[in-house]
Design a protein around this motif. Structure first.
Motif, PDB file in Angstrom:
ATOM      1  N   LEU A 187      24.750   3.766 -15.732  1.00  0.00           N
ATOM      2  CA  LEU A 187      23.291   3.678 -15.797  1.00  0.00           C
ATOM      3  C   LEU A 187      22.592   4.954 -15.338  1.00  0.00           C
ATOM      4  CD1 LEU A 187      22.470   0.047 -14.580  1.00  0.00           C
ATOM      5  CD2 LEU A 187      22.293   0.978 -16.898  1.00  0.00           C
ATOM      6  N   GLU A 188      23.247   5.713 -14.476  1.00  0.00           N
ATOM      7  CA  GLU A 188      22.620   6.939 -13.960  1.00  0.00           C
ATOM      8  C   GLU A 188      22.958   8.151 -14.819  1.00  0.00           C
ATOM      9  OE1 GLU A 188      23.086   7.458  -9.716  1.00  0.00           O
ATOM     10  OE2 GLU A 188      23.232   5.291  -9.410  1.00  0.00           O
ATOM     11  N   ALA A 189      23.736   7.958 -15.879  1.00  0.00           N
ATOM     12  CA  ALA A 189      24.122   9.055 -16.769  1.00  0.00           C
ATOM     13  C   ALA A 189      23.181   9.126 -17.969  1.00  0.00           C
ATOM     14  CB  ALA A 189      25.558   8.867 -17.233  1.00  0.00           C
ATOM     15  N   ASP A 190      23.243  10.244 -18.690  1.00  0.00           N
ATOM     16  CA  ASP A 190      22.456  10.415 -19.913  1.00  0.00           C
ATOM     17  C   ASP A 190      23.254   9.835 -21.074  1.00  0.00           C
ATOM     18  OD1 ASP A 190      20.611  11.160 -21.776  1.00  0.00           O
ATOM     19  OD2 ASP A 190      21.154  13.297 -21.770  1.00  0.00           O
ATOM     20  N   LEU A 191      23.147   8.519 -21.263  1.00  0.00           N
ATOM     21  CA  LEU A 191      23.981   7.807 -22.232  1.00  0.00           C
ATOM     22  C   LEU A 191      23.588   8.132 -23.673  1.00  0.00           C
ATOM     23  CD1 LEU A 191      24.061   4.291 -20.528  1.00  0.00           C
ATOM     24  CD2 LEU A 191      26.068   5.699 -21.023  1.00  0.00           C
ATOM     25  N   SER A 192      24.582   8.155 -24.545  1.00  0.00           N
ATOM     26  CA  SER A 192      24.319   8.315 -25.968  1.00  0.00           C
ATOM     27  C   SER A 192      24.865   7.104 -26.717  1.00  0.00           C
ATOM     28  CB  SER A 192      24.987   9.582 -26.508  1.00  0.00           C
ATOM     29  OG  SER A 192      26.390   9.411 -26.587  1.00  0.00           O
ATOM     30  N   LEU A 193      24.305   6.855 -27.885  1.00  0.00           N
ATOM     31  CA  LEU A 193      24.769   5.740 -28.708  1.00  0.00           C
ATOM     32  C   LEU A 193      26.219   5.951 -29.132  1.00  0.00           C
ATOM     33  CD1 LEU A 193      23.917   3.074 -30.012  1.00  0.00           C
ATOM     34  CD2 LEU A 193      23.136   4.377 -31.991  1.00  0.00           C
ATOM     35  N   ASP A 194      26.609   7.187 -29.386  1.00  0.00           N
ATOM     36  CA  ASP A 194      27.997   7.485 -29.759  1.00  0.00           C
ATOM     37  C   ASP A 194      28.957   7.064 -28.648  1.00  0.00           C
ATOM     38  OD1 ASP A 194      27.673   8.519 -32.322  1.00  0.00           O
ATOM     39  OD2 ASP A 194      27.188  10.518 -31.567  1.00  0.00           O
ATOM     40  N   GLU A 195      28.623   7.391 -27.407  1.00  0.00           N
ATOM     41  CA  GLU A 195      29.495   7.060 -26.280  1.00  0.00           C
ATOM     42  C   GLU A 195      29.640   5.543 -26.128  1.00  0.00           C
ATOM     43  OE1 GLU A 195      28.573  10.786 -23.247  1.00  0.00           O
ATOM     44  OE2 GLU A 195      27.252   9.041 -23.279  1.00  0.00           O
ATOM     45  N   ILE A 196      28.519   4.829 -26.248  1.00  0.00           N
ATOM     46  CA  ILE A 196      28.547   3.375 -26.051  1.00  0.00           C
ATOM     47  C   ILE A 196      29.336   2.694 -27.166  1.00  0.00           C
ATOM     48  CG2 ILE A 196      27.148   1.302 -25.788  1.00  0.00           C
ATOM     49  CD1 ILE A 196      24.844   3.159 -24.851  1.00  0.00           C
ATOM     50  N   SER A 197      29.106   3.125 -28.416  1.00  0.00           N
ATOM     51  CA  SER A 197      29.828   2.509 -29.538  1.00  0.00           C
ATOM     52  C   SER A 197      31.313   2.826 -29.461  1.00  0.00           C
ATOM     53  CB  SER A 197      29.237   2.966 -30.872  1.00  0.00           C
ATOM     54  OG  SER A 197      29.269   4.372 -30.995  1.00  0.00           O
ATOM     55  N   GLN A 198      31.677   4.016 -28.984  1.00  0.00           N
ATOM     56  CA  GLN A 198      33.090   4.361 -28.815  1.00  0.00           C
ATOM     57  C   GLN A 198      33.743   3.482 -27.758  1.00  0.00           C
ATOM     58  OE1 GLN A 198      33.328   8.588 -28.071  1.00  0.00           O
ATOM     59  NE2 GLN A 198      32.368   9.081 -30.054  1.00  0.00           N
ATOM     60  N   ALA A 199      32.981   3.162 -26.699  1.00  0.00           N
ATOM     61  CA  ALA A 199      33.511   2.278 -25.657  1.00  0.00           C
ATOM     62  C   ALA A 199      33.805   0.889 -26.210  1.00  0.00           C
ATOM     63  CB  ALA A 199      32.521   2.179 -24.499  1.00  0.00           C
ATOM     64  N   ALA A 200      33.059   0.501 -27.254  1.00  0.00           N
ATOM     65  CA  ALA A 200      33.266  -0.804 -27.898  1.00  0.00           C
ATOM     66  C   ALA A 200      34.258  -0.723 -29.055  1.00  0.00           C
ATOM     67  CB  ALA A 200      31.935  -1.350 -28.411  1.00  0.00           C
ATOM     68  N   HIS A 201      34.765   0.497 -29.343  1.00  0.00           N
ATOM     69  CA  HIS A 201      35.717   0.705 -30.446  1.00  0.00           C
ATOM     70  C   HIS A 201      35.126   0.252 -31.778  1.00  0.00           C
ATOM     71  CE1 HIS A 201      38.636   1.590 -27.324  1.00  0.00           C
ATOM     72  NE2 HIS A 201      38.383   0.408 -26.775  1.00  0.00           N
ATOM     73  N   LEU A 202      33.852   0.581 -31.976  1.00  0.00           N
ATOM     74  CA  LEU A 202      33.156   0.243 -33.207  1.00  0.00           C
ATOM     75  C   LEU A 202      32.453   1.485 -33.742  1.00  0.00           C
ATOM     76  CD1 LEU A 202      31.484  -3.085 -32.019  1.00  0.00           C
ATOM     77  CD2 LEU A 202      33.271  -2.922 -33.756  1.00  0.00           C
ATOM     78  N   SER A 203      32.257   1.531 -35.066  1.00  0.00           N
ATOM     79  CA  SER A 203      31.435   2.603 -35.618  1.00  0.00           C
ATOM     80  C   SER A 203      30.002   2.435 -35.113  1.00  0.00           C
ATOM     81  CB  SER A 203      31.448   2.568 -37.142  1.00  0.00           C
ATOM     82  OG  SER A 203      30.671   1.473 -37.611  1.00  0.00           O
ATOM     83  N   LYS A 204      29.270   3.523 -35.065  1.00  0.00           N
ATOM     84  CA  LYS A 204      27.920   3.474 -34.506  1.00  0.00           C
ATOM     85  C   LYS A 204      27.042   2.471 -35.250  1.00  0.00           C
ATOM     86  CE  LYS A 204      25.458   7.254 -34.867  1.00  0.00           C
ATOM     87  NZ  LYS A 204      24.939   8.609 -34.560  1.00  0.00           N
ATOM     88  N   TYR A 205      27.124   2.456 -36.561  1.00  0.00           N
ATOM     89  CA  TYR A 205      26.212   1.606 -37.329  1.00  0.00           C
ATOM     90  C   TYR A 205      26.639   0.136 -37.282  1.00  0.00           C
ATOM     91  CZ  TYR A 205      24.494   6.105 -38.751  1.00  0.00           C
ATOM     92  OH  TYR A 205      23.980   7.379 -38.715  1.00  0.00           O
ATOM     93  N   HIS A 206      27.943  -0.090 -37.294  1.00  0.00           N
ATOM     94  CA  HIS A 206      28.443  -1.463 -37.127  1.00  0.00           C
ATOM     95  C   HIS A 206      28.058  -1.984 -35.737  1.00  0.00           C
ATOM     96  CE1 HIS A 206      32.054  -4.458 -37.161  1.00  0.00           C
ATOM     97  NE2 HIS A 206      30.928  -5.025 -37.549  1.00  0.00           N
ATOM     98  N   PHE A 207      28.211  -1.132 -34.736  1.00  0.00           N
ATOM     99  CA  PHE A 207      27.859  -1.504 -33.364  1.00  0.00           C
ATOM    100  C   PHE A 207      26.369  -1.852 -33.257  1.00  0.00           C
ATOM    101  CE2 PHE A 207      26.133   0.137 -29.294  1.00  0.00           C
ATOM    102  CZ  PHE A 207      26.634  -0.864 -28.453  1.00  0.00           C
ATOM    103  N   LEU A 208      25.529  -1.009 -33.818  1.00  0.00           N
ATOM    104  CA  LEU A 208      24.076  -1.262 -33.775  1.00  0.00           C
ATOM    105  C   LEU A 208      23.731  -2.614 -34.385  1.00  0.00           C
ATOM    106  CD1 LEU A 208      22.395   2.129 -34.759  1.00  0.00           C
ATOM    107  CD2 LEU A 208      21.786   0.713 -32.799  1.00  0.00           C
TER     108      LEU A 208
END
Length: 277
Positions: A187-208
């Motif tokens: 939460l204290e980091a500068d999060l990106s959508l790419d990082e979060i979707s990678q953590a879920a092992h999903l493509s960015k658009y599928h994750f969204l």
């Protein structure tokens, strides 16, 4: 005659850790869509409470109970042109699930979720209002508050008919939970959508698409919501608002003030003053 402004008062229990009560009167305020980490139980006292949650639009008349599970996304606003008065309890999961376990006679009750959002139940309403009274008036002992909480849990279990501690988690749900866990850990980091979707092992658009379909808000809105909730805890611990704003990535105190007020009805400073006095 000038239109009455909205009022919000928060009270912390002196006996049950992290239990919070909100007394609110809304005439010119609408909540942004958000979610709390705790269970939330409200009673509409006057006016009509309109809100969207769980893919549905709800209308709560006076005397009705509203119940939100942890992380259940919702908004809210007055619904009939008159001032909306209501009380809301925010109960940490650990506290309520201990009461659920007692109510059903088992050691643990993690994962209990009510399938009802609007509830017309005089017994449950009475228990909620009694616990709110004990906290706001600062009367009674710890056992009085714990008993009122136990009565709430018992009634919810009775309404459910049987206790189901949890259900099988599908693979998409499990992946989205991984994403949530990553967000909470950074939460204290500068999060990106790419990082979060990678953590879920999903493509960015599928994750969204999956995330919004499952939770009713975008990942960006969820990150902001989590930061506001974390900021609330920091404020309760006495961290000054400027430092909280910087810690959780808000551009400045003004930006933090605006975002916080859309969920809690008051500025961070006002909230901190109300719960730490």
């Amino acid at each position: 005659m000038a239109k009455q402004s909205s009022r919000f008062e928060y009270f912390k229990s002196q006996h049950i850790p992290e239990l919070t009560v909100l007394q609110a009167a809304l005439s010119d305020f609408s909540y942004d869509r958000h979610a709390h980490e705790e269970y939330a139980f409200g009673v509409t006292l006057s006016g009509r409470q309109d809100f969207f949650s769980g893919g549905q639009f709800h209308r709560s008349p006076p005397g009705n109970v509203i119940q939100f599970n942890p992380e259940q996304v919702h908004d809210g606003h007055p619904g009939d042109g008159s001032t909306l008065g209501y009380v809301m309890l925010y109960v940490p999961s650990a506290q309520l699930e201990a009461s659920f376990a007692d109510a059903v006679g088992c050691e643990r009750a993690g994962g209990f979720r009510s399938s009802e959002t609007l509830i017309a139940d005089p017994s449950l309403r009475h228990a909620i209002l009694e616990l709110a009274r004990l906290v706001t008036d600062q009367v009674g002992s710890r056992i009085d508050q714990e008993y009122a909480l136990y009565q709430m849990a018992t009634r919810l279990v009775q309404r459910a008919g049987k206790f189901q501690p949890g259900s099988t988690v599908s693979r998409p749900d499990a992946l989205l939970q991984q994403a949530k866990g990553y967000i909470h850990a950074h939460l204290e980091a500068d999060l990106s959508l790419d990082e979060i979707s990678q953590a879920a092992h999903l493509s960015k658009y599928h994750f969204l698409r999956l995330f919004r379909q499952q939770f009713g808000i975008t990942p960006h809105q969820y990150v902001l919501n989590c930061r506001i909730n974390a900021a609330r805890s920091a404020l309760e611990a006495g961290v000054v608002p400027n430092e909280v704003a910087f810690r959780y990535g808000f551009v400045d105190l003004s930006h933090f003030n605006r975002r916080f007020k859309r969920i809690y009805g008051m500025t961070p400073y006002q909230y901190q003053r109300s719960v730490t006095n």
